[in-house]
Design a protein around this motif. Structure first.
Motif, PDB file in Angstrom:
ATOM      1  N   ARG A 220       0.831  -1.206   0.000  1.00 12.82           N
ATOM      2  CA  ARG A 220       0.000   0.000   0.000  1.00 12.82           C
ATOM      3  C   ARG A 220       0.864   1.254   0.000  1.00 12.82           C
ATOM      4  NH1 ARG A 220      -4.442   0.790  -1.506  1.00 12.82           N
ATOM      5  NH2 ARG A 220      -4.993  -1.300  -0.895  1.00 12.82           N
TER       6      ARG A 220
ATOM      7  N   GLU B  98       0.594   5.472   0.076  1.00 12.83           N
ATOM      8  CA  GLU B  98      -0.323   6.554   0.427  1.00 12.83           C
ATOM      9  C   GLU B  98       0.219   7.890  -0.059  1.00 12.83           C
ATOM     10  OE1 GLU B  98      -1.260   6.422   4.584  1.00 12.83           O
ATOM     11  OE2 GLU B  98      -2.138   4.430   4.430  1.00 12.83           O
TER      12      GLU B  98
ATOM     13  N   SER C 290      -4.619   6.309  -1.855  1.00 14.54           N
ATOM     14  CA  SER C 290      -3.744   5.161  -1.702  1.00 14.54           C
ATOM     15  C   SER C 290      -3.980   4.204  -2.872  1.00 14.54           C
ATOM     16  CB  SER C 290      -3.990   4.443  -0.375  1.00 14.54           C
ATOM     17  OG  SER C 290      -5.276   3.889  -0.335  1.00 14.54           O
TER      18      SER C 290
END
Length: 152
Positions: free
Chosen positions: A94, A96, A140
């Motif tokens: 992930r 962001e 994200s």
């Protein structure tokens, strides 16, 4: 990084009703084999902040954070739309993205246009690097890799 619960010592556009106007952002991304391309856009509607950016006293920037690789870097946008290329080897999992408008200089007696009347006529001292606007909508995306098969 979620920062919607942050408290600032001065009014920030995008934080509740501190300042009238808007700071809207958009993010598009594409993941290639060697690099990830981010296309970042923003629109701003606040006379004071528009003047600060036009005079070079403030800039819009993005913060790219990847908790899996501990990568964190800030990029400044040169215009309302800008493109950044990041090596895929630096990002995994992930990723962001947060948008800010920051001050590039010290500003004394900062009283932005359309400031909430609760502040009265009080002026604020802004330091270099202070956040003046924030889009609390964090973006994200998964930095998924396509692994090549090992040769036997």
């Amino acid at each position: 990084m979620k920062s919607s619960n942050y408290s600032f010592p001065h009014p920030v556009l995008g934080r509740n009703d501190d300042i009238g106007g808007s700071f809207q952002t958009d993010l598009e991304y594409s993941i290639g084999r060697e690099e990830i391309t981010l296309t970042c856009k923003f629109t701003l509607q606040n006379k004071t902040l528009e003047e600060l950016i036009a005079s070079g006293k403030a800039k819009c920037c993005i913060q790219v954070t990847c908790s899996a690789t501990k990568y964190r870097k800030i990029f400044t946008l040169q215009d309302n739309t800008d493109e950044f290329r990041l090596p895929t080897k630096k990002l995994r999992g992930r990723v962001e993205i947060s948008y800010y408008i920051i001050s590039l200089v010290k500003i004394t007696d900062y009283t932005p246009d359309s400031m909430n009347e609760d502040y009265g006529q009080f002026g604020f001292d802004i330091e270099e690097g202070d956040i003046l606007a924030h889009d609390f909508e964090a973006y994200s995306f998964p930095a998924e890799k396509t692994w090549e098969k090992l040769m036997s």
